[in-house]
Motif scaffolding. Sequence first.
Motif, PDB file in Angstrom:
ATOM      1  N   ARG A   1      13.543 -41.825  56.175  1.00 61.20           N
ATOM      2  CA  ARG A   1      13.086 -41.505  55.013  1.00 61.20           C
ATOM      3  C   ARG A   1      11.706 -42.080  54.795  1.00 61.20           C
ATOM      4  N   ARG A   2      11.195 -42.914  55.388  1.00 61.60           N
ATOM      5  CA  ARG A   2       9.690 -43.283  55.359  1.00 61.60           C
ATOM      6  C   ARG A   2       8.819 -42.172  55.925  1.00 61.60           C
ATOM      7  N   VAL A   3       9.281 -41.321  57.039  1.00 62.24           N
ATOM      8  CA  VAL A   3       8.313 -40.364  57.437  1.00 62.24           C
ATOM      9  C   VAL A   3       8.483 -38.936  56.870  1.00 62.24           C
ATOM     10  N   MET A   4       9.647 -38.836  56.026  1.00 62.05           N
ATOM     11  CA  MET A   4       9.766 -37.562  55.517  1.00 62.05           C
ATOM     12  C   MET A   4       9.172 -37.488  54.133  1.00 62.05           C
ATOM     13  N   THR A   5       7.740 -37.596  54.046  1.00 61.87           N
ATOM     14  CA  THR A   5       6.961 -37.604  52.789  1.00 61.87           C
ATOM     15  C   THR A   5       6.134 -36.148  52.657  1.00 61.87           C
ATOM     16  N   GLY A   6       5.310 -35.929  51.915  1.00 62.73           N
ATOM     17  CA  GLY A   6       4.677 -34.915  51.483  1.00 62.73           C
ATOM     18  C   GLY A   6       5.271 -33.729  51.223  1.00 62.73           C
ATOM     19  N   GLU A   7       5.088 -32.661  52.108  1.00 66.30           N
ATOM     20  CA  GLU A   7       5.651 -31.207  52.060  1.00 66.30           C
ATOM     21  C   GLU A   7       7.173 -31.465  52.793  1.00 66.30           C
ATOM     22  N   HIS A   8       7.342 -32.418  53.323  1.00 73.40           N
ATOM     23  CA  HIS A   8       8.781 -32.499  54.187  1.00 73.40           C
ATOM     24  C   HIS A   8       9.398 -33.806  53.465  1.00 73.40           C
ATOM     25  N   ALA A   9       9.203 -33.842  52.026  1.00 75.85           N
ATOM     26  CA  ALA A   9       9.914 -34.750  51.368  1.00 75.85           C
ATOM     27  C   ALA A   9      11.296 -34.419  50.917  1.00 75.85           C
ATOM     28  N   VAL A  10      12.167 -34.614  51.741  1.00 75.93           N
ATOM     29  CA  VAL A  10      13.590 -33.969  51.389  1.00 75.93           C
ATOM     30  C   VAL A  10      14.195 -34.849  50.222  1.00 75.93           C
ATOM     31  N   SER A  11      15.067 -34.229  49.422  1.00 73.41           N
ATOM     32  CA  SER A  11      15.503 -35.235  48.348  1.00 73.41           C
ATOM     33  C   SER A  11      16.314 -36.235  48.730  1.00 73.41           C
ATOM     34  N   ARG A  12      17.101 -35.965  49.869  1.00 72.22           N
ATOM     35  CA  ARG A  12      17.927 -37.400  50.658  1.00 72.22           C
ATOM     36  C   ARG A  12      17.938 -37.110  52.088  1.00 72.22           C
ATOM     37  N   VAL A  13      18.040 -38.295  52.542  1.00 73.82           N
ATOM     38  CA  VAL A  13      18.455 -38.493  54.172  1.00 73.82           C
ATOM     39  C   VAL A  13      19.576 -39.061  53.894  1.00 73.82           C
ATOM     40  N   ILE A  14      21.000 -38.725  54.549  1.00 76.95           N
ATOM     41  CA  ILE A  14      22.093 -39.382  54.429  1.00 76.95           C
ATOM     42  C   ILE A  14      22.854 -39.954  55.595  1.00 76.95           C
ATOM     43  N   ALA A  15      23.101 -41.181  55.682  1.00 75.34           N
ATOM     44  CA  ALA A  15      23.835 -41.577  56.642  1.00 75.34           C
ATOM     45  C   ALA A  15      25.074 -41.091  56.900  1.00 75.34           C
ATOM     46  N   ARG A  16      25.730 -40.511  57.880  1.00 80.28           N
ATOM     47  CA  ARG A  16      27.014 -40.225  58.113  1.00 80.28           C
ATOM     48  C   ARG A  16      27.708 -40.996  59.164  1.00 80.28           C
ATOM     49  N   PRO A  17      28.149 -42.232  59.119  1.00 81.75           N
ATOM     50  CA  PRO A  17      28.865 -42.824  59.967  1.00 81.75           C
ATOM     51  C   PRO A  17      30.421 -42.176  60.315  1.00 81.75           C
ATOM     52  N   PHE A  18      30.742 -42.342  61.481  1.00 80.30           N
ATOM     53  CA  PHE A  18      31.968 -41.777  61.886  1.00 80.30           C
ATOM     54  C   PHE A  18      32.814 -42.283  62.960  1.00 80.30           C
ATOM     55  N   ARG A  19      34.064 -42.479  63.154  1.00 80.15           N
ATOM     56  CA  ARG A  19      34.751 -43.035  64.174  1.00 80.15           C
ATOM     57  C   ARG A  19      35.904 -42.137  64.998  1.00 80.15           C
ATOM     58  N   GLY A  20      36.614 -42.400  65.674  1.00 73.53           N
ATOM     59  CA  GLY A  20      37.626 -41.761  66.200  1.00 73.53           C
ATOM     60  C   GLY A  20      37.202 -41.210  67.480  1.00 73.53           C
TER      61      GLY A  20
END
Length: 524
Positions: free
Chosen positions: A318-337
């Motif tokens: 999130r901290r490096v995606m700024t300026g022209e690359h400031a996406v609305s969200r960085v989403i963490a997607r943990p999974f298992r199995g």
Amino acid sequence: MELHRAGGAARGQHLHGQRRHLGVALPAQRAAALHAGPARGGAGEPPGRGTGPRPRPARARPGHRRAGRPARGRPDGVHRDRRPAAHRALRARLRLRGRDRPRRLRRPEGLLQGQRADLPAGHRVDRALGARVPDVSAVPAPRRAFVVVLDACGAGAAPDAAAYGDEGADTLVHLARAAGGLRLPTLERLGLGSILPLDGVAPAGAPVAHGRLCPQGPGKDSTSGHWELMGVIAPGPAPTYPDGFPPAVLDALEGATGRPLLCNRPYDGMAALEDFGAEHLRTGALILYTSQDSVAQLAAHTDVLPEAQLYAACGAARRVMTGEHAVSRVIARPFRGAPGAFVRTDGRRDFSVAPPARSALDALCEAGVPTHAVGKTRDLFAGQGFDAAHPGATNAVALHETGRLVGELEHGMVFVNLVETDQVYGHRKDVEGFHAALQTIDAAVAGWLERLGEGDLLILTADHGCDPLADHTDHTREHVPLLATFAGHRGRRHDGALADVGASVVAWLIGRDDETLPGRSFVG
């Protein structure tokens, strides 16, 4: 997780007392006849509440005895109140218990509680003193507002839907048709079928306020939708990556997270796990994917990267995606199995950009109104404008928390996201699951309605669509439904902008419009 502003505890104590201990001033003779116990301040009477934090116990003074300690020579513990009669009348209280509790009476329209039609606003007649005095009871009782977002429950294509590839999108209509009719008795009674024709949902005979709301700014994702509901309209579209992230962004992300990256293209989330999960387990590289929305999603197996470490990696991204690359969200997607049987955990977390402008939440905070988030609403505002956050990773948890707040909250605003109609069923085009989720919500709403009072506002709405008949699995650019119940709604139809929700909440809780925010209140 609780987040509090300074002074929040004291304010909670104050409001707790206001809702449960109501007092009225009476002439001394009537007070003595009606009040079974001593006047306030006498033995056996609890300290008054609702006027601020409880005072510390005072040291006993000559001629004064603490409550609960019998007076000498009086086995019943009652001592004589030697204050002037007029003073006693101003402090006398009725015991509001059992059958002695007075009924609430409807006031003439335009009059505040305690105000008489023949008196100036903010004054009353003090019968003991025989004079007009300022009336503190003329201040409206604490109010509450609940805004509940049924994620992805769109109500017909927005005027510019074609520009998003969503011409003809109509999530609820197409869902109802595919399900063979929706069975939602509570939402039907509130007026869902009065908003637009829906198979299985008849128009209501006596609906609450209802209509459709249209987005004003760009985007069709959760961030833009929730922002607009609270009066924040993005100045321009957020960056999207239909061809994946460019090399410069990949280098920055790998440097920030300390791990190589797999996939890097628009992908269905579960398909990404199926196609890249085994390689991820073997190499430790994170799975990075995006969609039509402005998102960067990072998935990791909990055996490779525990959730706390994945959150740290997403925070760094999130901290490096700024300026022209400031996406609305960085989403963490943990999974298992194991491969072939991967499942997501309930540990999703959204790392959003901060809203670019002041919101209705900020206006409430500035006015001292407590604000609560349930589910991902706090994350979507990067924590701004909220006093407290409550869990809601699944609908079951979010509905439970909302029900608890309906029963316990004294004053303030609750902003709820019910995620499963989007995350679990919408993107996967699971019509039966979508319908079942709505039925569970319908039953929960029925329970809330039984506990709402005259000072409560309940708004049911959405943030965007996710049409099961669309030729893609992403969100759809749509209107959203509006159902709002509050005293004086008169069953009116209100078609407007998403920002009308925030404007209405501000007007309801603060008692005036905020001219600096967009939107038109429907509660006036």
